[in-house]
Scaffold this motif. Structure first.
Motif, PDB file in Angstrom:
ATOM      1  N   THR A  78     -13.897   6.285   0.957  1.00 41.13           N
ATOM      2  CA  THR A  78     -13.421   4.945   1.302  1.00 41.13           C
ATOM      3  C   THR A  78     -11.979   4.771   0.858  1.00 41.13           C
ATOM      4  OG1 THR A  78     -15.655   4.027   1.038  1.00 41.13           O
ATOM      5  CG2 THR A  78     -13.821   2.475   0.998  1.00 41.13           C
ATOM      6  N   GLY A  79     -11.136   4.236   1.734  1.00 38.76           N
ATOM      7  CA  GLY A  79      -9.731   4.029   1.409  1.00 38.76           C
ATOM      8  C   GLY A  79      -9.482   2.733   0.656  1.00 38.76           C
ATOM      9  N   PHE A  80      -8.563   2.784  -0.291  1.00 40.31           N
ATOM     10  CA  PHE A  80      -8.167   1.614  -1.085  1.00 40.31           C
ATOM     11  C   PHE A  80      -6.645   1.582  -1.210  1.00 40.31           C
ATOM     12  CE2 PHE A  80     -12.417   2.515  -2.542  1.00 40.31           C
ATOM     13  CZ  PHE A  80     -12.989   1.299  -2.889  1.00 40.31           C
ATOM     14  N   ASN A  81      -6.079   0.383  -1.199  1.00 40.78           N
ATOM     15  CA  ASN A  81      -4.702   0.227  -1.659  1.00 40.78           C
ATOM     16  C   ASN A  81      -4.732   0.265  -3.186  1.00 40.78           C
ATOM     17  OD1 ASN A  81      -2.632  -1.894  -2.874  1.00 40.78           O
ATOM     18  ND2 ASN A  81      -1.706  -1.033  -1.047  1.00 40.78           N
ATOM     19  N   ILE A  82      -3.787   0.992  -3.803  1.00 42.03           N
ATOM     20  CA  ILE A  82      -3.822   1.134  -5.263  1.00 42.03           C
ATOM     21  C   ILE A  82      -2.620   0.494  -5.957  1.00 42.03           C
ATOM     22  CG2 ILE A  82      -5.331   3.137  -5.236  1.00 42.03           C
ATOM     23  CD1 ILE A  82      -2.812   4.868  -5.729  1.00 42.03           C
ATOM     24  N   GLY A  83      -1.904  -0.385  -5.250  1.00 44.69           N
ATOM     25  CA  GLY A  83      -0.868  -1.177  -5.886  1.00 44.69           C
ATOM     26  C   GLY A  83       0.126  -0.350  -6.680  1.00 44.69           C
ATOM     27  N   ASN A 146       4.956  -9.115  -2.809  1.00 40.57           N
ATOM     28  CA  ASN A 146       3.783  -9.731  -2.192  1.00 40.57           C
ATOM     29  C   ASN A 146       3.315  -9.000  -0.949  1.00 40.57           C
ATOM     30  OD1 ASN A 146       3.576 -11.862  -4.066  1.00 40.57           O
ATOM     31  ND2 ASN A 146       5.169 -13.016  -2.991  1.00 40.57           N
ATOM     32  N   GLY A 147       4.219  -8.281  -0.289  1.00 39.85           N
ATOM     33  CA  GLY A 147       3.855  -7.574   0.925  1.00 39.85           C
ATOM     34  C   GLY A 147       3.782  -8.497   2.129  1.00 39.85           C
ATOM     35  N   TYR A 148       3.377  -7.923   3.272  1.00 36.63           N
ATOM     36  CA  TYR A 148       3.360  -8.655   4.536  1.00 36.63           C
ATOM     37  C   TYR A 148       2.065  -8.366   5.275  1.00 36.63           C
ATOM     38  CZ  TYR A 148       8.308  -8.954   3.432  1.00 36.63           C
ATOM     39  OH  TYR A 148       9.495  -9.177   2.790  1.00 36.63           O
ATOM     40  N   GLU A 149       1.637  -9.339   6.076  1.00 36.13           N
ATOM     41  CA  GLU A 149       0.365  -9.199   6.775  1.00 36.13           C
ATOM     42  C   GLU A 149       0.485  -8.420   8.079  1.00 36.13           C
ATOM     43  OE1 GLU A 149      -1.499 -12.973   7.243  1.00 36.13           O
ATOM     44  OE2 GLU A 149      -1.770 -13.283   5.086  1.00 36.13           O
ATOM     45  N   THR A 150       1.697  -8.287   8.612  1.00 31.78           N
ATOM     46  CA  THR A 150       1.878  -7.570   9.872  1.00 31.78           C
ATOM     47  C   THR A 150       3.069  -6.622   9.787  1.00 31.78           C
ATOM     48  OG1 THR A 150       3.285  -9.329  10.770  1.00 31.78           O
ATOM     49  CG2 THR A 150       0.916  -9.462  11.227  1.00 31.78           C
ATOM     50  N   LEU A 245      -4.975  -6.655   5.185  1.00 31.63           N
ATOM     51  CA  LEU A 245      -4.351  -5.655   4.328  1.00 31.63           C
ATOM     52  C   LEU A 245      -2.844  -5.875   4.340  1.00 31.63           C
ATOM     53  CD1 LEU A 245      -4.264  -2.921   2.757  1.00 31.63           C
ATOM     54  CD2 LEU A 245      -4.087  -1.809   4.982  1.00 31.63           C
ATOM     55  N   ARG A 246      -2.261  -6.037   3.175  1.00 33.68           N
ATOM     56  CA  ARG A 246      -0.821  -6.272   3.107  1.00 33.68           C
ATOM     57  C   ARG A 246      -0.052  -4.954   3.156  1.00 33.68           C
ATOM     58  NH1 ARG A 246       1.229 -11.216   1.978  1.00 33.68           N
ATOM     59  NH2 ARG A 246      -0.327 -12.866   1.814  1.00 33.68           N
ATOM     60  N   LEU A 247       1.083  -4.994   3.825  1.00 36.24           N
ATOM     61  CA  LEU A 247       1.954  -3.837   3.997  1.00 36.24           C
ATOM     62  C   LEU A 247       3.249  -4.072   3.233  1.00 36.24           C
ATOM     63  CD1 LEU A 247       1.382  -3.491   7.844  1.00 36.24           C
ATOM     64  CD2 LEU A 247       0.198  -2.249   6.025  1.00 36.24           C
ATOM     65  N   PHE A 248       3.929  -2.988   2.871  1.00 37.32           N
ATOM     66  CA  PHE A 248       5.060  -3.113   1.953  1.00 37.32           C
ATOM     67  C   PHE A 248       6.300  -2.365   2.423  1.00 37.32           C
ATOM     68  CE2 PHE A 248       1.277  -3.928  -0.447  1.00 37.32           C
ATOM     69  CZ  PHE A 248       1.634  -4.953  -1.309  1.00 37.32           C
ATOM     70  N   ASN A 249       7.453  -3.066   2.328  1.00 35.35           N
ATOM     71  CA  ASN A 249       8.731  -2.360   2.388  1.00 35.35           C
ATOM     72  C   ASN A 249       8.840  -1.446   1.167  1.00 35.35           C
ATOM     73  OD1 ASN A 249       9.709  -3.798   4.683  1.00 35.35           O
ATOM     74  ND2 ASN A 249      10.248  -5.518   3.360  1.00 35.35           N
ATOM     75  N   ALA A 250       8.428  -1.991   0.037  1.00 33.48           N
ATOM     76  CA  ALA A 250       8.496  -1.278  -1.246  1.00 33.48           C
ATOM     77  C   ALA A 250       7.282  -0.363  -1.390  1.00 33.48           C
ATOM     78  CB  ALA A 250       8.558  -2.272  -2.393  1.00 33.48           C
ATOM     79  N   GLN A 251       7.212   0.639  -0.543  1.00 34.48           N
ATOM     80  CA  GLN A 251       6.072   1.558  -0.571  1.00 34.48           C
ATOM     81  C   GLN A 251       5.955   2.244  -1.925  1.00 34.48           C
ATOM     82  OE1 GLN A 251       7.245   4.078   2.719  1.00 34.48           O
ATOM     83  NE2 GLN A 251       5.878   3.005   4.133  1.00 34.48           N
ATOM     84  N   HIS A 314      -1.886   4.286 -14.906  1.00 34.52           N
ATOM     85  CA  HIS A 314      -1.312   3.039 -14.408  1.00 34.52           C
ATOM     86  C   HIS A 314      -2.424   2.149 -13.882  1.00 34.52           C
ATOM     87  CE1 HIS A 314       2.106   0.561 -13.266  1.00 34.52           C
ATOM     88  NE2 HIS A 314       2.923   1.534 -13.604  1.00 34.52           N
ATOM     89  N   GLY A 315      -2.127   0.863 -13.837  1.00 33.67           N
ATOM     90  CA  GLY A 315      -2.982  -0.098 -13.171  1.00 33.67           C
ATOM     91  C   GLY A 315      -2.340  -0.511 -11.860  1.00 33.67           C
ATOM     92  N   GLY A 316      -3.154  -1.015 -10.953  1.00 31.23           N
ATOM     93  CA  GLY A 316      -2.635  -1.465  -9.668  1.00 31.23           C
ATOM     94  C   GLY A 316      -3.189  -2.821  -9.298  1.00 31.23           C
ATOM     95  N   SER A 317      -2.321  -3.728  -8.859  1.00 27.44           N
ATOM     96  CA  SER A 317      -2.749  -5.087  -8.544  1.00 27.44           C
ATOM     97  C   SER A 317      -2.002  -5.616  -7.332  1.00 27.44           C
ATOM     98  CB  SER A 317      -2.493  -6.005  -9.752  1.00 27.44           C
ATOM     99  OG  SER A 317      -2.828  -7.331  -9.462  1.00 27.44           O
ATOM    100  N   ASN A 318      -2.709  -5.721  -6.208  1.00 24.35           N
ATOM    101  CA  ASN A 318      -2.200  -6.397  -5.018  1.00 24.35           C
ATOM    102  C   ASN A 318      -3.257  -7.379  -4.550  1.00 24.35           C
ATOM    103  OD1 ASN A 318       0.355  -5.231  -4.723  1.00 24.35           O
ATOM    104  ND2 ASN A 318      -0.435  -3.495  -3.564  1.00 24.35           N
TER     105      ASN A 318
END
Length: 362
Positions: A78-83, A146-150, A245-251, A314-318
């Motif tokens: 299962t895939g997860f975003n890990i902040g 904060n990321g972006y929705e699209t 799922l939020r997307l990031f410029n700051a990958q 590390h911890g991840g929080s988004n």
């Protein structure tokens, strides 16, 4: 969301448990008792967890749901975003270039940037080095993103750093470099651009070719494609309502998507000789810095609060995701916890404490 503990327990899948000692079975029993209740109490749909001892996985489990509506349960693929755990991988990407002689840790970052520079300030931007960017001691703004929705909201990392489309992402020098530890996702955005300008590749492509592919992390990517989303859990807010799922410029700071299986591969690679970076470089990354009061290295948090051992990771929080990746390098042990809910920190910290108490005695 199904809130009954019994339903979550039914969705509990035992993915892997090897021939365990009685002590390990006791830990598993504790986790099986506490985790479903914690998920229910905190309105978090699901969690994936792995525990490593002496370099080997002793527990690998999924609890709850990756998709509540479809009743799809969490598994090791299962895939997860890990902040912000993304920062740890970015540090590997940087050190890879250092080992190849393409970067020097103590050079000014400006030496490597082709088309973007820090805006002028009362402080000397030439003192912003690759090393202090990694250590969060460069004196920069932008704690997190904060990321972006699209996808249509995304820009280049250069535009993000300049705040062209979002002033909140503009990175500035706000204090004297090397004067204080100040967490800055913005500093890692600069490192993202450094990697792109030095390698001549997009950040996502560089990381795939030089970090993930050699480590056989086939389900890990900064590029959130349809293939990645196909196997991804859904994200849920504090009330267990599904959110985009939020997307990031700051990958580099917050945008990595991965699986429990792939993070296990990364953990094992961290403990021994691997095809990406040397053991000496890993030791450098996890070395605590004085300005952080021993709480941070380069891309790694350092924790000593649980007993007579040190955890590095590390911890991840988004929004919609909370995760933790902590390793005890001395014993080649550790814990990986991934959740798909905004309240996941409350759940994963309990699992971390359960494991840490057990680890301190074993």
């Amino acid at each position: 969301m199904k809130t009954l503990i019994t339903i979550i327990t039914i969705a509990l899948s035992t993915l892997f448990v090897n021939a365990q000692t009685s002590s390990e079975k006791k830990l598993l029993k504790t986790l099986n008792e506490t985790t479903p209740k914690a998920l229910q109490d905190n309105k978090v749909p699901g969690l994936a967890l792995a525990i490593i001892k002496d370099g080997e996985v002793i527990i690998k489990k999924g609890y709850g749901f990756s998709d509540v509506i479809k009743n799809e349960i969490i598994n090791s693929k299962t895939g997860f975003n890990i902040g912000s755990i993304s920062k740890m991988f970015t540090a590997w990407g940087v050190i890879k270039l250092v080992e190849e002689g393409k970067l020097n840790l103590d050079d000014s970052a400006s030496k490597y940037l082709l088309n973007w520079k820090l805006p002028s300030s009362e402080f000397d931007s030439d003192k912003v080095t690759i090393r202090n960017l990694l250590q969060h001691t460069a004196g920069l703004s932008v704690h997190g993103y904060n990321g972006y929705e699209t996808k249509d909201k995304l820009t280049s990392i250069g535009e993000s750093l300049s705040g062209t489309s979002n002033p909140d992402e503009a990175v500035e020098l706000v204090m004297e470099p090397e004067s204080k530890w100040k967490y800055s996702g913005g500093g890692y955005s600069i490192l993202q651009l450094v990697i792109e300008d030095v390698s001549g590749k997009s950040f996502a492509d560089y990381m795939k070719e030089n970090i993930f592919k050699p480590l056989k992390m086939k389900q890990t990517s900064f590029n959130i494609s349809k293939k990645v989303l196909k196997n991804s859990a859904k994200a849920y807010d504090e009330e267990a309502k599904e959110i985009p799922l939020r997307l990031f410029n700051a990958q580099s700071a917050a945008g990595l998507h991965t699986t429990l299986n792939d993070l296990i591969l990364f953990a094992k690679a961290s403990f021994s000789k691997n095809p990406v970076i040397s053991e000496q470089s890993i030791a450098l990354l996890i070395e605590p810095t004085e300005l952080s009061k021993g709480n941070y290295g380069m891309g790694y948090m350092i924790m000593n609060r649980f007993g007579n051992f040190t955890l590095s990771g590390h911890g991840g929080s988004n929004e919609g995701w909370q995760s933790g990746f902590m390793l005890d390098f001395e014993s080649k042990s550790g814990i990986i916890i991934l959740t798909n809910g905004s309240n996941g920190k409350n759940v994963l910290f309990g699992s971390l404490q359960d494991w840490a108490k057990w680890h301190a005695k074993n």
